[in-house]
Enzyme design. Sequence first.
Site, PDB file in Angstrom:
ATOM      1  N   CYS A   2       0.924  -1.181   0.032  1.00  0.00           N
ATOM      2  CA  CYS A   2       0.008   0.053  -0.209  1.00  0.00           C
ATOM      3  C   CYS A   2       0.947   1.116  -0.040  1.00  0.00           C
ATOM      4  O   CYS A   2       1.949   1.439   0.618  1.00  0.00           O
ATOM      5  CB  CYS A   2      -0.830  -0.065   1.110  1.00  0.00           C
ATOM      6  SG  CYS A   2      -2.066  -1.358   1.300  1.00  0.00           S
ATOM      7  N   ARG A  27       5.095   0.252  -5.825  1.00  0.00           N
ATOM      8  CA  ARG A  27       5.139  -0.394  -4.901  1.00  0.00           C
ATOM      9  C   ARG A  27       3.962  -1.654  -5.006  1.00  0.00           C
ATOM     10  O   ARG A  27       4.288  -2.843  -4.210  1.00  0.00           O
ATOM     11  CB  ARG A  27       4.736   0.302  -3.426  1.00  0.00           C
ATOM     12  CG  ARG A  27       5.412   1.553  -3.250  1.00  0.00           C
ATOM     13  CD  ARG A  27       4.712   2.429  -2.298  1.00  0.00           C
ATOM     14  NE  ARG A  27       4.632   2.025  -0.984  1.00  0.00           N
ATOM     15  CZ  ARG A  27       5.706   1.984   0.204  1.00  0.00           C
ATOM     16  NH1 ARG A  27       6.851   2.543  -0.127  1.00  0.00           N
ATOM     17  NH2 ARG A  27       5.346   1.336   1.175  1.00  0.00           N
ATOM     18  N   TRP A  72      -2.899  -2.677  -1.633  1.00  0.00           N
ATOM     19  CA  TRP A  72      -2.669  -4.100  -1.996  1.00  0.00           C
ATOM     20  C   TRP A  72      -3.199  -4.924  -1.185  1.00  0.00           C
ATOM     21  O   TRP A  72      -2.952  -4.921   0.024  1.00  0.00           O
ATOM     22  CB  TRP A  72      -1.165  -4.101  -1.875  1.00  0.00           C
ATOM     23  CG  TRP A  72      -0.274  -5.212  -2.302  1.00  0.00           C
ATOM     24  CD1 TRP A  72      -0.046  -5.542  -3.767  1.00  0.00           C
ATOM     25  CD2 TRP A  72       0.058  -6.419  -1.536  1.00  0.00           C
ATOM     26  NE1 TRP A  72       0.542  -6.978  -3.613  1.00  0.00           N
ATOM     27  CE2 TRP A  72       0.397  -7.559  -2.435  1.00  0.00           C
ATOM     28  CE3 TRP A  72      -0.090  -6.748  -0.186  1.00  0.00           C
ATOM     29  CZ2 TRP A  72       0.850  -8.707  -1.928  1.00  0.00           C
ATOM     30  CZ3 TRP A  72       0.266  -8.139   0.373  1.00  0.00           C
ATOM     31  CH2 TRP A  72       0.811  -9.125  -0.425  1.00  0.00           C
ATOM     32  N   ASN A  97      -1.757   1.641   5.700  1.00  0.00           N
ATOM     33  CA  ASN A  97      -0.855   0.680   5.247  1.00  0.00           C
ATOM     34  C   ASN A  97      -0.588  -0.159   6.609  1.00  0.00           C
ATOM     35  O   ASN A  97      -0.101   0.236   7.543  1.00  0.00           O
ATOM     36  CB  ASN A  97       0.404   1.221   4.512  1.00  0.00           C
ATOM     37  CG  ASN A  97       1.379   0.390   4.159  1.00  0.00           C
ATOM     38  OD1 ASN A  97       1.361  -0.689   4.064  1.00  0.00           O
ATOM     39  ND2 ASN A  97       2.657   0.971   3.927  1.00  0.00           N
ATOM     40  N   GLY A  98      -0.467  -1.606   6.641  1.00  0.00           N
ATOM     41  CA  GLY A  98      -0.335  -2.259   7.586  1.00  0.00           C
ATOM     42  C   GLY A  98      -1.429  -3.474   7.613  1.00  0.00           C
ATOM     43  O   GLY A  98      -2.290  -3.628   7.022  1.00  0.00           O
ATOM     44  N   GLU A 481      18.199 -17.192  -7.717  1.00  0.00           N
ATOM     45  CA  GLU A 481      17.796 -16.016  -7.952  1.00  0.00           C
ATOM     46  C   GLU A 481      17.032 -15.798  -9.455  1.00  0.00           C
ATOM     47  O   GLU A 481      16.360 -15.326  -9.858  1.00  0.00           O
ATOM     48  CB  GLU A 481      19.007 -15.121  -7.997  1.00  0.00           C
ATOM     49  CG  GLU A 481      18.874 -13.590  -8.421  1.00  0.00           C
ATOM     50  CD  GLU A 481      17.763 -12.694  -7.528  1.00  0.00           C
ATOM     51  OE1 GLU A 481      17.137 -13.297  -6.622  1.00  0.00           O
ATOM     52  OE2 GLU A 481      17.189 -11.638  -8.098  1.00  0.00           O
ATOM     53  N   LYS A 485      13.687 -14.654 -10.423  1.00  0.00           N
ATOM     54  CA  LYS A 485      13.139 -13.587 -11.246  1.00  0.00           C
ATOM     55  C   LYS A 485      12.224 -14.090 -12.380  1.00  0.00           C
ATOM     56  O   LYS A 485      11.416 -13.501 -12.909  1.00  0.00           O
ATOM     57  CB  LYS A 485      14.357 -13.236 -12.203  1.00  0.00           C
ATOM     58  CG  LYS A 485      15.491 -12.525 -11.280  1.00  0.00           C
ATOM     59  CD  LYS A 485      15.094 -11.059 -11.106  1.00  0.00           C
ATOM     60  CE  LYS A 485      14.177 -10.983  -9.708  1.00  0.00           C
ATOM     61  NZ  LYS A 485      15.098 -10.468  -8.604  1.00  0.00           N
ATOM     62  N   HIS A 504      18.917 -36.848  -7.419  1.00  0.00           N
ATOM     63  CA  HIS A 504      18.186 -37.067  -6.301  1.00  0.00           C
ATOM     64  C   HIS A 504      16.716 -36.661  -6.271  1.00  0.00           C
ATOM     65  O   HIS A 504      15.820 -36.695  -5.136  1.00  0.00           O
ATOM     66  CB  HIS A 504      18.587 -36.724  -4.959  1.00  0.00           C
ATOM     67  CG  HIS A 504      20.042 -36.674  -4.693  1.00  0.00           C
ATOM     68  ND1 HIS A 504      20.394 -38.158  -4.365  1.00  0.00           N
ATOM     69  CD2 HIS A 504      21.499 -36.209  -4.829  1.00  0.00           C
ATOM     70  CE1 HIS A 504      21.813 -38.201  -4.286  1.00  0.00           C
ATOM     71  NE2 HIS A 504      22.244 -37.002  -4.594  1.00  0.00           N
ATOM     72  N   LYS A 603       6.479  -4.110  -4.179  1.00  0.00           N
ATOM     73  CA  LYS A 603       7.783  -3.665  -4.050  1.00  0.00           C
ATOM     74  C   LYS A 603       8.388  -4.133  -2.688  1.00  0.00           C
ATOM     75  O   LYS A 603       9.260  -4.740  -2.251  1.00  0.00           O
ATOM     76  CB  LYS A 603       8.162  -2.434  -4.703  1.00  0.00           C
ATOM     77  CG  LYS A 603       9.532  -2.109  -4.679  1.00  0.00           C
ATOM     78  CD  LYS A 603      10.180  -2.894  -5.585  1.00  0.00           C
ATOM     79  CE  LYS A 603      11.813  -2.613  -5.568  1.00  0.00           C
ATOM     80  NZ  LYS A 603      12.567  -3.566  -6.301  1.00  0.00           N
TER      81      LYS A 603
END
Length: 608
Positions: A2, A27, A72, A97-98, A481, A485, A504, A603
Amino acid sequence: MCGIVGAVAQRNVVPILLEGLQRLEYRGYDSAGLAVVHDGQLERVRSIGRVADLTEKSAGTRGFIGIAHTRWATHGVPSVRNAHPHISKDHVAVVHNGIIENYEVLRTRLTAAGYEFTSDTDTEVIAHLIHSHYARGNSLLVATQASLAELVGAYAIGVIAADNPDQLICARRGSPLLLGVGIEEHFIASDVSALLPVTRNVVYLEEGDVVEVGRRSYQIFDTKGMRVERTVQISELNNESVQLGEYCHYMQKEIHEQPQALADTLESVCNSQSLVPGIFGAEAAATFADIDSILILACGTSYHAGLVARYWLEEITGIRCTVEVASEYRYRISVANPKTLVVVISQSGETADTQAALNHAKTHGHIHTLAICNVPESALVRLCKLRMLTRAGPEIGVASTKAFTTQLAALFLLTLILAKQRGRLTAEQEQKHLQELRHLPSGVKKVLELEPQIAKLAEQFASKHHALFLGRGLHYPIALEGALKLKEISYIHAEAYPAGELKHGPLALVDKDMPVISVAPNDALLEKLKSNLQEVRARGGELYVFADAHTHIREAEGIHIMQMPEHAGYLSPILHTIPLQLLAYYVALQKGTDVDKPRNLAKSVTVE
Ligand code: AGP
């Protein structure tokens, strides 16, 4: 996650709020909204979708005080009814936000008191709670303070009331928020980029701060309700650094900014003749002398940086190192050792899990803390005794790129400095490493030249549903990584394995439809890796190999080679990251996804 913007000014604030929201789009969000006070009434506009839609819907809305938000979704689906601001009794509007953890109890209580809930969010309880205190004759500030005392959880909030056109109240605990100081106008925002068109003078609010924001003045109160002064800082972020310029996406821009970001991060070191602990803070030398182990805590890409560092740290310094996912560590009962250096790694410095993990470590008796972070003044930087700021500049694309490679550079410096202090680095080795670090930006530039080739290669991936990434040793975290991505922005399911682990289990997945991407540095494990690649080829798997010069891995049917430069020794993971970032970017382009704002992701992950 948010984003919040708010303003109280002598002019119509709607364009300021909308531009601020647009700048916070990176974000991650799924709906947006704003509320202003106009002629003694609250006017609210909300929209599901992009800020551009909200802008269209807001034509004709005006007011000299207002709050705005990109949401969000956490509690309740993305929808207009769940979008912020939330309003109580047409009188009090709140953006948040939270996460409020005790919202169910509060909701039951407020419903019984006659409040009607029109959303599924946890935020709406804040609006009704503030209203309930405000309606009893308290000032908006006192009503907000009283309400916050009843909340359990994390928040950054902005509050306005219909009958109070001159004051905006804001507060933060656990989620970021700052105050922008203008001339006869003040602003609030989740991060400074939102405010750059209106001011550079900012106050980074501290945990528990509540602020009464007027046009001409503002007053900050701490957790105990005492008035406090906080320093006004001049943000160094410049407007151009958050502009897209010649690039199609921020991710592409940020991939290309890596040579400069690395040069900036390494600047002080590369300009000097020797490595000194001081780059981590004044107390670094004494702290480093007192430690016997290292614990790295981070999430996502930053966690992968930590995994690479473990190889460097144990091999070069001989210091035991463990790396843990912050969201797990924070709830684990572990054995604390006051001689451990706790290193938190984060691009944003606001990641809730990493912050909580750091606090958990401190409560368990860890005293030596170091933040490696890209955002000065962020929570993590403020919470740690030592710090090293990566100088990657603002990273807007949700997929972290330049933050990662600069984190690696910072972690390599940490390794060298610890090794030197422990007498494990000769003067000659130190000079050699410094020389290699000086060449790193140009080495990255060279790898970026692979871009057209990788763009072509990406065409073959668009129709795939799965991909396997392989690496060994230092490069196994790079495979992780690369897979992260690819899945983040192309939505292709990707897994990474240390190549020796294939037999394995994961080898069962390999057939002609499974592309296998391998990082192939010319290091001590090369021959082992080659055998692993043969195992894949023998099962019909299509191989895409990023191979250093002189590896003698040849292009053949089912084996595609991307030629990397000469092996870069310890710095090789940094170089091998670049083509994997480019691959993910170009596959996402092929698939037409929203590269910079991939679905469901944010983000800065400022909630748990
Ligand atoms: C990486 O591309 C991510 N979007 C994500 O994994 C990120 O690295 C993670 O959320 C941690 O963020 P931080 O570095 O800001 O703490």
